[in-house]
Design an enzyme around this catalytic site. Structure first.
Site, PDB file in Angstrom:
ATOM      1  N   HIS A 123     -18.853  -2.157  30.304  1.00 54.56           N
ATOM      2  CA  HIS A 123     -19.551  -0.997  29.727  1.00 54.56           C
ATOM      3  C   HIS A 123     -20.678  -0.555  30.672  1.00 54.56           C
ATOM      4  CE1 HIS A 123     -21.540   1.406  26.483  1.00 54.56           C
ATOM      5  NE2 HIS A 123     -22.642   0.987  27.096  1.00 54.56           N
ATOM      6  N   GLU A 124     -21.455  -1.511  31.160  1.00 56.93           N
ATOM      7  CA  GLU A 124     -22.575  -1.167  32.045  1.00 56.93           C
ATOM      8  C   GLU A 124     -22.073  -0.622  33.382  1.00 56.93           C
ATOM      9  OE1 GLU A 124     -25.480  -0.847  30.939  1.00 56.93           O
ATOM     10  OE2 GLU A 124     -24.951  -1.762  29.030  1.00 56.93           O
ATOM     11  N   HIS A 127     -21.092   3.003  33.074  1.00 57.35           N
ATOM     12  CA  HIS A 127     -22.193   3.969  33.154  1.00 57.35           C
ATOM     13  C   HIS A 127     -22.448   4.335  34.625  1.00 57.35           C
ATOM     14  CE1 HIS A 127     -23.800   4.423  29.121  1.00 57.35           C
ATOM     15  NE2 HIS A 127     -24.036   3.133  28.956  1.00 57.35           N
ATOM     16  N   GLU A 186     -22.442   7.081  25.904  1.00 58.76           N
ATOM     17  CA  GLU A 186     -22.101   5.751  25.380  1.00 58.76           C
ATOM     18  C   GLU A 186     -20.606   5.655  25.060  1.00 58.76           C
ATOM     19  OE1 GLU A 186     -23.962   3.253  25.670  1.00 58.76           O
ATOM     20  OE2 GLU A 186     -25.534   4.581  26.392  1.00 58.76           O
TER      21      GLU A 186
HETATM   22 ZN   LIG Z   1     -24.517   1.989  27.186  1.00 55.70          ZN
END
Ligand SMILES: [Zn+2]
Length: 249
Positions: A123-124, A127, A186
């Site tokens: 997830h990071e 980004h 997100e």
């Molecule tokens: Zn996030």
């Protein structure tokens, strides 16, 4: 005159279009990848000066081995990957542009297996791959440019409305643009993250289990993982849809 300004803005922005990976969403990016990576590298060095790195060799080795697999899946030759664990009870993790990944011990305590840890790290990394930081900075630049322009025009035509304009404009960009925007980032990081996890060989079902744990944690420390994130039920639903799509392939 209005059309002139619009044409000028369109012309200035035409060279700055990008596309997010996996989702193919159009983006406006007023910063080159190398500028962004330089900022990330600086920010990371500054962070490391104040952070307390974990001395737990087993956990550090675990984070690095998962990180290596995700890095291979991410396929970013211009990134210089680094993975560190910070001794901090916050439920947090991040990836700076350029591939500098930090996991906090507070979030390590919560995960039940490597697949869930891979969920967080992917997830990071997502980004960073989708250049969300650069995109946010670009939008801030644009909105302050538009505000300046508005003030210039009002200053000449109706100066009594300048304060009203600025209040309304600030409110509009905060609630109309920036907040929904970070929420959509997100969702996008979740989607790209699940693809990365899959490519790296992890069990993508565990992404759902991880976010169920996060949902149960609500109400604790405000961090990247708890405050800015979208409604948990929607998020879990969307992740389940991404998993279904991947499994159908
Ligand atoms: Zn996030």
């Amino acid at each position: 005159m209005k059309f002139f300004y619009l044409a000028l803005v369109a012309f200035l922005l035409s060279g700055c279009m990008g596309k997010a990976p996996i989702t193919n969403r159009d983006q406006i990016l007023l910063m080159s990848p190398s500028e962004e990576i330089a900022l990330g590298t600086q920010g990371y060095a500054a962070f490391l000066k104040t952070a307390k790195l974990s001395t737990d060799r087993v956990q550090v080795a675990r984070v690095r081995s998962i990180g290596q697999k995700i890095a291979i899946a991410a396929n970013k030759p211009n990134y210089k990957w680094e993975f560190n664990v910070v001794d901090d009870k916050q439920i947090n993790a991040f990836c700076m542009p350029g591939g500098k990944v930090v996991v906090y011990t507070g979030i390590l305590d919560l995960v039940k297996n490597d697949d869930q840890l891979a969920t967080i790290m992917s997830h990071e990394v997502a980004h960073a791959l989708a250049r969300h930081g650069a995109e946010r900075m670009s939008h801030q630049k644009i909105s302050s440019g538009v505000q300046l322009l508005g003030n210039l025009i009002l200053g000449q035509t109706a100066p009594q409305y300048t304060n009203t304009f600025n209040t309304a404009y600030g409110y509009g960009t905060k609630y109309g643009v920036m907040l929904p925007y970070s929420r959509s980032h997100e969702y996008e990081a979740d989607e790209i993250g699940v693809h990365l996890m899959y490519k790296a060989g992890y069990n993508i079902q565990e992404a759902v289990n991880f976010w169920k744990i996060m949902k149960a944690m609500k109400g604790n420390a405000p961090t990247e993982f708890l405050s800015t994130h979208p409604n948990d039920d929607n998020r879990i639903l969307k992740i389940a849809q991404t998993i279904k799509k991947i499994e159908k392939k």
